[in-house]
Design an enzyme around this catalytic site. Structure first.
Site, PDB file in Angstrom:
ATOM      1  N   THR A  85       0.866  -1.184   0.000  1.00  0.00           N
ATOM      2  CA  THR A  85       0.000   0.000   0.000  1.00  0.00           C
ATOM      3  C   THR A  85       0.901   1.231   0.000  1.00  0.00           C
ATOM      4  OG1 THR A  85      -0.161  -0.131   2.421  1.00  0.00           O
ATOM      5  CG2 THR A  85      -1.956  -1.110   1.146  1.00  0.00           C
ATOM      6  N   GLU A 146       0.280  -7.064  10.423  1.00  0.00           N
ATOM      7  CA  GLU A 146       1.624  -7.606  10.648  1.00  0.00           C
ATOM      8  C   GLU A 146       2.442  -6.601  11.444  1.00  0.00           C
ATOM      9  OE1 GLU A 146       4.456  -6.251   9.226  1.00  0.00           O
ATOM     10  OE2 GLU A 146       3.537  -4.769   7.906  1.00  0.00           O
ATOM     11  N   LEU A 148       6.116  -6.823  11.459  1.00  0.00           N
ATOM     12  CA  LEU A 148       7.460  -7.289  11.120  1.00  0.00           C
ATOM     13  C   LEU A 148       8.479  -6.162  11.186  1.00  0.00           C
ATOM     14  CD1 LEU A 148       6.809  -9.581   8.024  1.00  0.00           C
ATOM     15  CD2 LEU A 148       6.531 -10.079  10.455  1.00  0.00           C
ATOM     16  N   PHE A 249      14.322   2.871  20.764  1.00  0.00           N
ATOM     17  CA  PHE A 249      13.931   3.863  19.757  1.00  0.00           C
ATOM     18  C   PHE A 249      14.230   5.298  20.189  1.00  0.00           C
ATOM     19  CE2 PHE A 249      11.601   0.130  18.464  1.00  0.00           C
ATOM     20  CZ  PHE A 249      11.758   0.138  17.083  1.00  0.00           C
ATOM     21  N   LEU A 250      15.060   5.453  21.208  1.00  0.00           N
ATOM     22  CA  LEU A 250      15.532   6.777  21.591  1.00  0.00           C
ATOM     23  C   LEU A 250      16.968   6.954  21.120  1.00  0.00           C
ATOM     24  CD1 LEU A 250      14.198   7.531  25.205  1.00  0.00           C
ATOM     25  CD2 LEU A 250      13.589   8.677  23.067  1.00  0.00           C
ATOM     26  N   GLY A 253      19.963  10.404  15.357  1.00  0.00           N
ATOM     27  CA  GLY A 253      20.789  10.153  14.186  1.00  0.00           C
ATOM     28  C   GLY A 253      20.187  10.794  12.961  1.00  0.00           C
ATOM     29  N   GLY A 257      13.502   5.731   7.885  1.00  0.00           N
ATOM     30  CA  GLY A 257      13.160   5.624   6.472  1.00  0.00           C
ATOM     31  C   GLY A 257      12.488   4.300   6.233  1.00  0.00           C
ATOM     32  N   CYS A 260       7.772   1.650   5.452  1.00  0.00           N
ATOM     33  CA  CYS A 260       6.625   1.665   6.372  1.00  0.00           C
ATOM     34  C   CYS A 260       6.426   3.008   7.069  1.00  0.00           C
ATOM     35  CB  CYS A 260       6.770   0.548   7.403  1.00  0.00           C
ATOM     36  SG  CYS A 260       6.595  -1.108   6.716  1.00  0.00           S
TER      37      CYS A 260
END
Length: 432
Positions: A85, A146, A148, A249-250, A253, A257, A260
């Protein structure tokens, strides 16, 4: 059980191979004949750790086949729709043409009681419309998003951290069939949530929106750190100790990208506008903007460190995939930065363990090579994808190759004290 998987791209190929590996009889269907031929030979059309081995074993067992003929889906109890999608070419919304085409091609081959299972990431409200189209066939629809992670897709499919079933009419049949499909995971006490279509659709997009927000938040803190002298990595360590926040996820940088997060947060904004509640997710526009600014920051910093002009200067770019353990270059910050520097006149030589072929197709004018070829006589080195091949480079060896020991650590992933000790001028993002 006999299963069909419609769409054999990243999601579908992994799902088909994984389901076959636990004993189901699976046929994967795709309109791309070259892709099907590749999969039937046991080769994946993309890089994903562990997938080639899984394909080889499943094909050898006889549990897995691939076809371009939708008629081969007939007789399956569950049909998984796993097509892409992408972002619409004329707006921010999701392009649903592939989902609609897949369902239309499948419907002539389903039987009453079959369960059509949506796995694609779609705007909320999509499943309800599809259910109405499916209803005359006697089949029922379920939505099973999902979760993933590229680089860990095989593990995430075989051992998911949760299962979500979105059901409507025929809910009992849908849940029963999905329980049979996922019996291995359920026997391992994987949490299961059964809900309506809308909630199941929102689970994936809201999860991606949250992750994108968390990444952009720490990158916003990196922007502030750079002008105040603070160290964003130490800041992330400190606030990440708060159990309400967490450290994952902290990582500041060059930003996120891939196929998703960027398109999903944009599609979420577009759908919210259509529903008249665009203000609810208006903050995602700034999340997107912060993310894109990190690319600007690396280009600007590179230019500044090269005395204001990159023309003719050799720039070694380590990494072009959007993340390690993947050859995916869709909306890759690394490839975008490399391309922009080349457009400014820099002599860019980029390297990557897996993504060079894909990057060359997208950016044929860029120069690609080995790590050593990239480093040799470089005026500056940019780490843009944190592959272990790069984070494990011996800085003394690297210094012996470059013209100037100058590095921008775009992922704050290098052991910076070792690089500094090896006489490198080190620049992290949001770090002293």
């Amino acid at each position: 059980m006999k299963l069909s998987v419609i769409g054999c791209g990243y999601l579908g190929a992994v799902h088909a191979a994984a389901m076959a590996s636990i004993g189901h009889s699976v046929v994967g269907i795709d309109v791309d004949a070259d892709k099907i031929a590749l999969l039937n030979s046991g080769r994946a059309p993309f890089f994903e750790p562990g997938l080639t081995e899984l394909l080889t074993e499943a094909l050898a067992s006889g549990n897995l086949t691939f076809s371009t003929d939708f008629a081969d889906a007939a007789g399956a109890e569950a049909h998984f729709v796993a097509v892409g999608t992408p972002q619409s070419k004329d707006g921010l919304g999701a392009d649903l043409r592939y989902v609609n085409a897949a369902v239309d091609a499948l419907l002539p081959h389903v039987a009453p009681g079959d369960v059509i299972v949506g796995k694609s990431t779609v705007p909320v409200g999509t499943a309800e419309g599809l259910a109405q189209r499916i209803d005359p066939t006697g089949a029922v629809l379920a939505w099973n998003p999902e979760f993933l992670r590229e680089g860990f897709a095989v593990e995430d499919t075989l051992r998911p951290d949760r299962l979500v079933y979105g059901v409507g009419a025929g809910a009992e049949r849908a849940e029963s069939v999905l329980d049979a499909v996922y019996h291995v995971a359920l026997d391992a006490n994987t949490p299961k949530i059964v809900t309506g279509y809308a909630t199941a659709e929102l689970v994936k997009v809201s999860a991606n929106a949250f992750l994108a927000t968390k990444i952009s938040f720490i990158n916003a803190m990196a922007e502030i750190s750079e002008v105040t002298g603070a160290d964003v990595t130490a800041l992330a360590d400190a606030i990440g100790m708060d159990a309400r926040i967490g450290r994952r996820f902290l990582n500041a940088g060059v930003g996120f990208g891939g196929g998703c997060l960027p398109k999903d947060i944009r599609a979420f904004r577009a759908r919210a506008e259509e529903l008249g509640v665009g203000h609810s997710v208006a903050f995602l526009e700034e999340v997107d903007a912060i993310n894109l600014r990190r690319r600007d920051r690396v280009v600007d910093l590179t230019t500044a460190l090269l005395d204001g002009d990159v023309t003719g200067r050799k720039v070694a770019v380590l990494g072009v995939a959007f993340k390690p353990n993947s050859d995916d270059i869709r909306d890759s910050p690394a490839l975008d930065i490399a391309s922009r520097l080349a457009a400014l006149g820099a002599n860019v030589v980029a390297t990557d363990p897996e993504a060079i072929a894909n990057a060359r197709r997208m950016e044929p004018d860029l120069t690609f090579g080995t790590i050593e070829e990239a480093l040799t006589d470089a005026d500056i080195v940019l780490l843009l994808t944190e592959w272990k091949d790069f984070t494990g480079i011996d800085p003394v060896w690297a210094a012996s190759l470059v013209k100037t020991p100058l590095v921008i650590d775009g992922r704050n992933a290098l052991p910076h004290t070792q690089w500094i000790d090896a006489m490198w001028e080190y620049h992290g993002l949001g770090r002293r």
